[in-house]
Design an enzyme around this catalytic site. Structure first.
Site, short mmCIF file in Angstrom:
data_model
loop_
_atom_site.label_atom_id
_atom_site.label_comp_id
_atom_site.label_asym_id
_atom_site.label_seq_id
_atom_site.Cartn_x
_atom_site.Cartn_y
_atom_site.Cartn_z
N HIS A 1 34.23 50.16 38.30
CA HIS A 1 34.45 48.69 38.01
C HIS A 1 35.86 48.26 37.70
CE1 HIS A 1 34.08 44.49 36.79
NE2 HIS A 1 34.14 44.73 35.48
N HIS B 1 40.44 47.19 30.63
CA HIS B 1 40.13 45.72 29.96
C HIS B 1 38.85 45.86 29.27
CE1 HIS B 1 37.51 45.32 33.73
NE2 HIS B 1 36.78 44.64 33.19
N GLU C 1 36.38 47.21 23.98
CA GLU C 1 35.02 46.45 23.73
C GLU C 1 33.98 47.66 23.96
OE1 GLU C 1 31.95 43.19 25.56
OE2 GLU C 1 33.50 43.89 26.69
N ASP C 2 34.01 48.48 25.10
CA ASP C 2 32.87 49.42 25.16
C ASP C 2 33.09 50.84 24.86
OD1 ASP C 2 31.70 47.35 26.15
OD2 ASP C 2 32.37 47.40 28.36
N ASP D 1 37.88 40.46 37.28
CA ASP D 1 36.38 40.93 36.81
C ASP D 1 35.16 40.31 36.98
OD1 ASP D 1 34.97 42.56 34.73
OD2 ASP D 1 34.69 40.51 33.94
N ASP E 1 32.96 18.87 60.53
CA ASP E 1 34.39 19.78 60.46
C ASP E 1 33.81 21.20 59.55
OD1 ASP E 1 33.60 18.09 58.35
OD2 ASP E 1 35.84 17.98 57.43
#
Length: 705
Positions: free
Chosen positions: A48, A72, A76-77, A139, A259
């Site tokens: 990812h 990124h 956090e993870d 993301d 259109d």
């Protein structure tokens, strides 16, 4: 998964001077930190961040942004920390990664109040460094491309959030290609049947007519060659969501939608753009009202292009966008063009906008204290298309589609907006709710003493106008509340033999932790605070007297033990008024106000008079008092008057209309009150209401005692 050398090759395509070693180290670090983690699809999680970085290379972004994409999710993870990222990759990257982490933790699709607060945080992050949002958008784009591996309820939540927030944000930033893809991916989740239906109809249309895109592209190229203009021509069918939205907005069936094809002509110079326009309009008939010149009047995000719709081959409507190569680069990258690279150096594109200035224009004049108002205004700005109107001096004012003369007035100056009483469009007087169109000349008519009306909030479109109107209304309400509170405080203090002083109110403000004595008066006037509560704070010894609840049975002092009483219908005396009792055979004692005209008939019968007075405690709000009110005959006025009476803690027990005119009503309202102080508070509040022409206590002297 893209390997590191392929990723570096993507960056080198536009930036040969890239720091390949730093990207390799970031790639290896991210791979190591995410080791053992997997996505819902079962793929290694690190696929990812790498995909996000690859998306950002399409925008030709700098090394710091690409490295941020790779890292990124680490803070956090994983076990990674801000300090470690800063030491390994520099403070700039650490700040960007930390910013993306904070955005990820914002629940933008949560409850409205929380969403509003988080939306402000999102824009604060944008104001610090817009690259944080660029990473977040990439993301979200990759997550939407791979959303099928999520649970259905999670898919729906992410799709709604994408449609409401991220897609319009990408569009507002000028990244139209990303907006269209995000919308279509969300559409696929939220309304798959509609999307499939659009695709099926489109396929059937191609079977019937053939693929017209190459044919129309060839027609346009032929015109360019004939005119001697060097240009590239590209054509495409619009995305399913774009077609569906147009069908919904215009209430047209697919067969009547014209259109659905779009074409771009990319030229070398600005002058060529107008030559292309002339050639196209010479060959095909222009559709009225479908021409926009964003070259002479660019959008705030730097977007420049000429848009025109013509009746092309076989009468099919075709939208053509005409721009230079440099304009096209900004139009594709939007605000991100500020960081784009070409041949190893930051691209010097004259059309790229300064991100700081762009964010400033987006959030201009948003009230800092009201999160919900901020959210409303930002969403208005994000979703808006633009119209361009002219002042009498020829200055151009940019406004969102659907804007009114009031928006125009506030765009010039807050003072002009506040004083607006009318407007002329192209020399003709029009209502203030008129929707403005491109190219119109607007002349605002102002008047001294004019103030914004609350109904304007439902008319205006711009965040600036809404914020200015609300601010003015708050100031006006505050002035009215202070005036009302001053009078209520005076009556309450005099009732207990005291005098209102600034010193006393300042003391109360200090105890209540309010700013000053004016704030105390404002809160009394708005019914947030009662004058009795202020009295209790200043004079605790009066607390029992002020707050003791007096029952109806012992409301009157001076009656014999076997006597009962009732109030006279003619004068409806209230606690706090001087009263006298009159004995009636079989009726007990009937209480009259001391100034009741009915007493004149009883002057010769002093034996029937009983000296009485009201109990000095706090009475229950059960004593009827009748008011006669004259109000404006406008929609919603009666409802507001009833609400106002309720806000003053008074109950309406009866109401009747006694006079109806085209411009006003007169009504008799029977209310239930505590005492004369309560009555005075209610009368003062009603008198302060702009839609109330007259209000007075009504006594029906024809009624028998």
């Amino acid at each position: 998964m893209i390997d590191v050398e392929d990723l570096i090759a993507l960056v080198r395509n536009y930036n040969p001077r890239t720091n390949a070693d730093l990207i390799r180290r970031a790639y290896d670090y991210g791979l190591r930190m995410h080791e053992g983690q997997f996505r819902h699809s079962g793929e290694p999680y690190f696929t990812h961040p790498v995909a996000v970085a690859a998306i950002l290379t399409e925008q030709r972004l700098d090394d710091a942004t690409i490295i941020t994409a790779l890292l990124h999710d680490t803070i956090e993870d994983t076990r990674s920390t801000y300090t470690e990222v800063s030491e390994l990759f520099g403070k700039e990257v650490a700040e960007l990664v930390d910013g993306v982490t904070k955005l990820t933790n914002l629940q933008l699709s949560s409850a409205a109040s929380k969403q509003a607060e988080n939306f402000r945080k999102l824009f604060m992050a944008m104001s610090k460094d817009l690259r944080v949002i660029l990473v977040k958008l990439a993301d979200r784009l990759h997550n939407m491309r791979t959303i099928r591996s999520m649970r259905p309820e999670k898919q729906a939540q992410k799709a709604r959030e994408t449609m409401e927030i991220f897609a319009p944000l990408a569009g507002r930033m000028g990244m139209q290609w990303m907006r269209e893809e995000l919308e279509d991916l969300a559409f696929k989740v939220l309304n798959p049947e509609a999307r499939t239906s659009i695709i099926r109809r489109f396929v059937n249309l191609q079977k019937e007519t053939g693929d017209v895109i190459p044919k129309i592209t060839a027609d346009i190229r032929s015109e360019m060659d004939e005119a001697g203009i060097e240009a590239d021509v590209f054509g495409r069918a619009k995305r399913p969501y774009s077609i569906w939205r147009k069908m919904e907005e215009k209430q047209l069936s697919f067969s009547r939608l014209s259109d659905i094809y779009g074409f771009r002509v990319i030229t070398q110079t600005e002058a060529d753009c107008y030559r292309v326009l002339g050639a196209i309009h010479h060959h095909w008939r222009a559709v009225p009202g479908r021409f926009k010149d964003y070259i002479s009047q660019p959008k705030t995000n730097g977007y420049r292009s000429i848009h025109t719709t013509v009746s092309g081959r076989d009468g099919k409507r075709v939208e053509v966008q005409i721009r230079t190569r440099q304009m096209h680069e900004v139009n594709e990258s939007g605000v991100a063009a500020h960081w784009s690279y070409r041949e190893g150096v930051r691209a010097q594109n004259p059309f790229a906008v300064d991100p700081a200035k762009w964010v400033a224009t987006l959030t201009e004049r948003f009230d800092e204290g009201d999160h919900d108002e901020f959210l409303e205004n930002v969403k208005l700005e994000m979703y808006s298309d633009q119209v361009f109107c002219f002042t009498p001096k020829g200055d151009v004012i940019k406004l969102p589609k659907g804007a009114t003369p009031i928006d125009f007035a506030y765009a010039i100056h807050t003072r002009i907006g506040n004083g607006c009483v009318g407007a002329k469009v192209d020399g003709i007087r029009v209502p203030l709710w008129t929707r403005l169109k491109n190219g119109q000349n607007i002349d605002i008519i102002t008047a001294a003493g004019q103030r914004p009306q609350s109904t304007w909030l439902d008319i205006v479109q711009t965040g600036r106008a809404k914020a200015s109107i609300r601010k003015s209304l708050r100031e006006e309400d505050r002035t009215r509340f202070v005036k009302l509170g001053t009078e209520l405080a005076r009556v309450a203090f005099e009732h207990v033999g005291r005098k209102v002083t600034d010193k006393a109110l300042r003391t109360a403000a200090k105890t209540l932790r309010l700013e000053d004595e004016t704030e105390v008066l404002a809160r009394i006037g708005s019914a947030e605070l009662s004058a009795s509560e202020v009295l209790e704070i200043l004079y605790p010894e009066l607390a029992t007297q002020t707050h003791e609840e007096v029952t109806v049975q012992r409301a009157v002092v001076g009656l014999a033990a076997d006597q009962n009483f009732r109030r006279a219908d003619c004068c409806q005396p209230l606690p706090g008024e001087r009263i006298v009792g009159i004995t009636y055979r079989g009726k007990g004692v009937v209480i009259h106000a001391i100034d009741c005209p009915a007493l004149e008939e009883l002057e010769d019968e002093p034996g029937r008079w009983v000296d009485l007075h009201w109990h000095s405690g706090r009475h229950a709000p059960v004593y009827s008092a009748t008011l006669k009110i004259t109000i404006a005959n406008d929609a919603g006025v009666l409802g507001r008057i009833c609400t106002l009476i309720g806000q003053q803690k008074a109950n309406i027990s009866d109401m009747q209309f006694v006079d109806r005119k085209p411009d006003f009503y007169s009504i008799i309202v029977e209310t239930e009150l505590r005492d004369t102080e309560h009555l005075h508070m209610l009368l003062t509040a009603l008198e302060a209401e702009s839609d109330v022409a007259q209000v007075a206590r009504f006594r029906d002297l024809t009624r028998k005692p």
